[in-house]
Design a protein around this motif. Structure first.
Motif, PDB file in Angstrom:
ATOM      1  N   GLN A  84     -60.852   9.357  -5.572  1.00  0.00           N
ATOM      2  CA  GLN A  84     -62.360   9.089  -6.350  1.00  0.00           C
ATOM      3  C   GLN A  84     -62.373   9.626  -7.479  1.00  0.00           C
ATOM      4  N   MET A  85     -60.824  10.125  -8.097  1.00  0.00           N
ATOM      5  CA  MET A  85     -60.776  10.166  -9.364  1.00  0.00           C
ATOM      6  C   MET A  85     -60.636   9.770 -10.461  1.00  0.00           C
ATOM      7  N   TYR A  86     -59.753   8.817  -9.758  1.00  0.00           N
ATOM      8  CA  TYR A  86     -59.887   7.514 -10.760  1.00  0.00           C
ATOM      9  C   TYR A  86     -59.775   6.344  -9.659  1.00  0.00           C
ATOM     10  N   GLY A  87     -59.607   6.141  -9.286  1.00  0.00           N
ATOM     11  CA  GLY A  87     -59.827   4.509  -8.099  1.00  0.00           C
ATOM     12  C   GLY A  87     -58.846   4.418  -6.816  1.00  0.00           C
ATOM     13  N   PRO A  88     -58.167   2.916  -6.929  1.00  0.00           N
ATOM     14  CA  PRO A  88     -57.403   2.655  -5.818  1.00  0.00           C
ATOM     15  C   PRO A  88     -55.866   2.845  -6.564  1.00  0.00           C
ATOM     16  N   LEU A  89     -55.367   3.217  -5.590  1.00  0.00           N
ATOM     17  CA  LEU A  89     -53.759   3.701  -5.639  1.00  0.00           C
ATOM     18  C   LEU A  89     -52.852   1.810  -6.299  1.00  0.00           C
ATOM     19  N   ASN A  90     -53.601   1.039  -5.637  1.00  0.00           N
ATOM     20  CA  ASN A  90     -53.115  -0.709  -6.419  1.00  0.00           C
ATOM     21  C   ASN A  90     -54.375  -1.112  -6.568  1.00  0.00           C
ATOM     22  N   TYR A  91     -53.091  -1.627  -7.719  1.00  0.00           N
ATOM     23  CA  TYR A  91     -54.417  -2.502  -8.829  1.00  0.00           C
ATOM     24  C   TYR A  91     -54.037  -2.821 -10.010  1.00  0.00           C
ATOM     25  N   SER A  92     -55.001  -4.473 -10.428  1.00  0.00           N
ATOM     26  CA  SER A  92     -53.863  -4.819 -11.351  1.00  0.00           C
ATOM     27  C   SER A  92     -54.873  -4.969 -12.517  1.00  0.00           C
ATOM     28  N   PHE A  93     -54.203  -5.464 -13.460  1.00  0.00           N
ATOM     29  CA  PHE A  93     -55.326  -5.561 -15.067  1.00  0.00           C
ATOM     30  C   PHE A  93     -54.645  -7.329 -16.035  1.00  0.00           C
ATOM     31  N   VAL A  94     -55.172  -8.137 -16.273  1.00  0.00           N
ATOM     32  CA  VAL A  94     -54.591  -8.502 -17.278  1.00  0.00           C
ATOM     33  C   VAL A  94     -54.951  -8.308 -18.960  1.00  0.00           C
ATOM     34  N   TYR A  95     -54.327  -8.445 -19.506  1.00  0.00           N
ATOM     35  CA  TYR A  95     -54.244  -7.896 -21.683  1.00  0.00           C
ATOM     36  C   TYR A  95     -53.671  -8.693 -22.125  1.00  0.00           C
ATOM     37  N   LYS A  96     -54.310  -9.599 -23.043  1.00  0.00           N
ATOM     38  CA  LYS A  96     -53.858 -10.473 -23.768  1.00  0.00           C
ATOM     39  C   LYS A  96     -52.858 -11.129 -23.002  1.00  0.00           C
ATOM     40  N   ASN A  97     -53.130 -12.068 -22.238  1.00  0.00           N
ATOM     41  CA  ASN A  97     -52.254 -12.857 -21.291  1.00  0.00           C
ATOM     42  C   ASN A  97     -51.329 -12.208 -20.267  1.00  0.00           C
ATOM     43  N   CYS A  98     -50.818 -10.813 -20.483  1.00  0.00           N
ATOM     44  CA  CYS A  98     -49.274 -10.257 -19.771  1.00  0.00           C
ATOM     45  C   CYS A  98     -50.500 -10.048 -18.578  1.00  0.00           C
ATOM     46  N   LYS A  99     -49.924  -9.523 -17.259  1.00  0.00           N
ATOM     47  CA  LYS A  99     -50.231  -8.955 -16.274  1.00  0.00           C
ATOM     48  C   LYS A  99     -49.812  -7.293 -16.134  1.00  0.00           C
ATOM     49  N   PHE A 100     -50.489  -6.380 -15.843  1.00  0.00           N
ATOM     50  CA  PHE A 100     -49.872  -5.323 -15.483  1.00  0.00           C
ATOM     51  C   PHE A 100     -50.094  -4.638 -14.182  1.00  0.00           C
TER      52      PHE A 100
ATOM     53  N   LYS B  33     -47.625 -14.636 -19.798  1.00  0.00           N
ATOM     54  CA  LYS B  33     -46.670 -14.703 -20.324  1.00  0.00           C
ATOM     55  C   LYS B  33     -45.382 -13.840 -20.550  1.00  0.00           C
ATOM     56  N   TYR B  34     -46.474 -12.427 -19.573  1.00  0.00           N
ATOM     57  CA  TYR B  34     -45.386 -11.613 -19.315  1.00  0.00           C
ATOM     58  C   TYR B  34     -45.759 -10.603 -18.385  1.00  0.00           C
ATOM     59  N   THR B  35     -44.847 -10.125 -17.368  1.00  0.00           N
ATOM     60  CA  THR B  35     -45.288  -9.569 -16.023  1.00  0.00           C
ATOM     61  C   THR B  35     -44.813  -8.007 -16.261  1.00  0.00           C
ATOM     62  N   PHE B  36     -45.274  -7.062 -16.127  1.00  0.00           N
ATOM     63  CA  PHE B  36     -45.216  -5.632 -16.070  1.00  0.00           C
ATOM     64  C   PHE B  36     -45.689  -4.858 -14.685  1.00  0.00           C
ATOM     65  N   LEU B  37     -44.652  -4.108 -14.184  1.00  0.00           N
ATOM     66  CA  LEU B  37     -45.102  -3.524 -12.510  1.00  0.00           C
ATOM     67  C   LEU B  37     -45.044  -1.503 -12.856  1.00  0.00           C
ATOM     68  N   ILE B  38     -45.854  -1.085 -13.325  1.00  0.00           N
ATOM     69  CA  ILE B  38     -45.426  -0.036 -12.717  1.00  0.00           C
ATOM     70  C   ILE B  38     -45.919   1.022 -11.501  1.00  0.00           C
ATOM     71  N   ALA B  39     -44.792   1.642 -11.149  1.00  0.00           N
ATOM     72  CA  ALA B  39     -44.899   2.371 -10.054  1.00  0.00           C
ATOM     73  C   ALA B  39     -44.632   3.776 -10.831  1.00  0.00           C
TER      74      ALA B  39
END
Length: 217
Positions: free
Chosen positions: A126-142, A173-179
């Motif tokens: 409720q407070m933040y949203g989906p537990l799994n998600y991604s977005f693109v920022y300046k041609n980098c995927k998070f 260009k770059y991909t970052f995984l956050i867990a």
């Protein structure tokens, strides 16, 4: 004699395990994504992000960190590596939210193992949203990935979702995984570590960012 007590603002918390989240604290991830939407289609240029994690009940420390970060004007956004709470109760999430909301830059979170305790998963959703998600920022995927199975009723992380997200790596260009929990720890079975490592190596993730260990490695 009759006493009637009414409240429109839920001043009374009926249970410490309540999942109730006040409206202005809902959908925080979506609100922060809206703040960076103009940069999602831009070409790559160098940028800076900051990382915090595992504040648990250390609210004074978290407040000091936010004050220090707000003195800088060169960060694009902030990542929180999980364990926003200690016992997964709504009040803890709410106190941390109040402090994190002081940030002058957007921030994005991943769920931690302490955050799933009690009814924490429902509060987080409720407070933040989906537990799994991604977005693109300046041609980098998070990619923000819920890898919590330790202490959870979930048998495996959603590796199929992760694979689908990683399959588009070549587009960026770059991909970052956050867990939250690193895949090399004993919180995973050997078979899960094998799958996790295979997906990361096959997709050539640029950098994995974790919390949980309370140390810099």
């Amino acid at each position: 004699m009759l006493f009637v007590v009414e409240s429109c603002d839920r001043d009374f918390e009926y249970s410490v395990y309540s999942e109730y989240v006040v409206e202005h604290k809902e959908h925080t991830t979506r609100r922060n994504l809206e703040k960076i939407q103009d940069s999602t289609t831009l070409p790559f240029t160098p940028f800076k992000i900051c990382l915090i994690s595992d504040n648990h009940l250390y609210y004074d420390d978290l407040n000091d960190v936010m004050d220090a970060l707000n003195k800088h004007n060169d960060y694009d956004f902030m990542i929180h590596g999980g364990d926003i709470s200690d016992n997964g109760v709504a009040k803890e999430f709410s106190i941390s939210w109040d402090i994190l909301s002081k940030s002058k830059i957007p921030y994005f979170t991943v769920i931690g193992n302490h955050d799933i305790l009690a009814n924490g998963k429902g509060v987080y959703d409720q407070m933040y949203g989906p537990l799994n998600y991604s977005f693109v920022y300046k041609n980098c995927k998070f990619i923000f990935f819920d890898d919590i199975i330790w202490g959870s009723t979930v048998l495996d992380p959603d590796f199929m979702w992760l694979k689908q997200e990683l399959d588009t790596n070549n587009n960026y260009k770059y991909t970052f995984l956050i867990a939250h929990i690193p895949q090399w720890t004993d919180q995973f079975y050997p078979s899960q570590r094998m799958v996790f490592n295979y997906l990361l190596s096959k997709s050539k993730v640029t950098l994995c960012i974790y919390g949980h260990l309370h140390t810099a490695e």
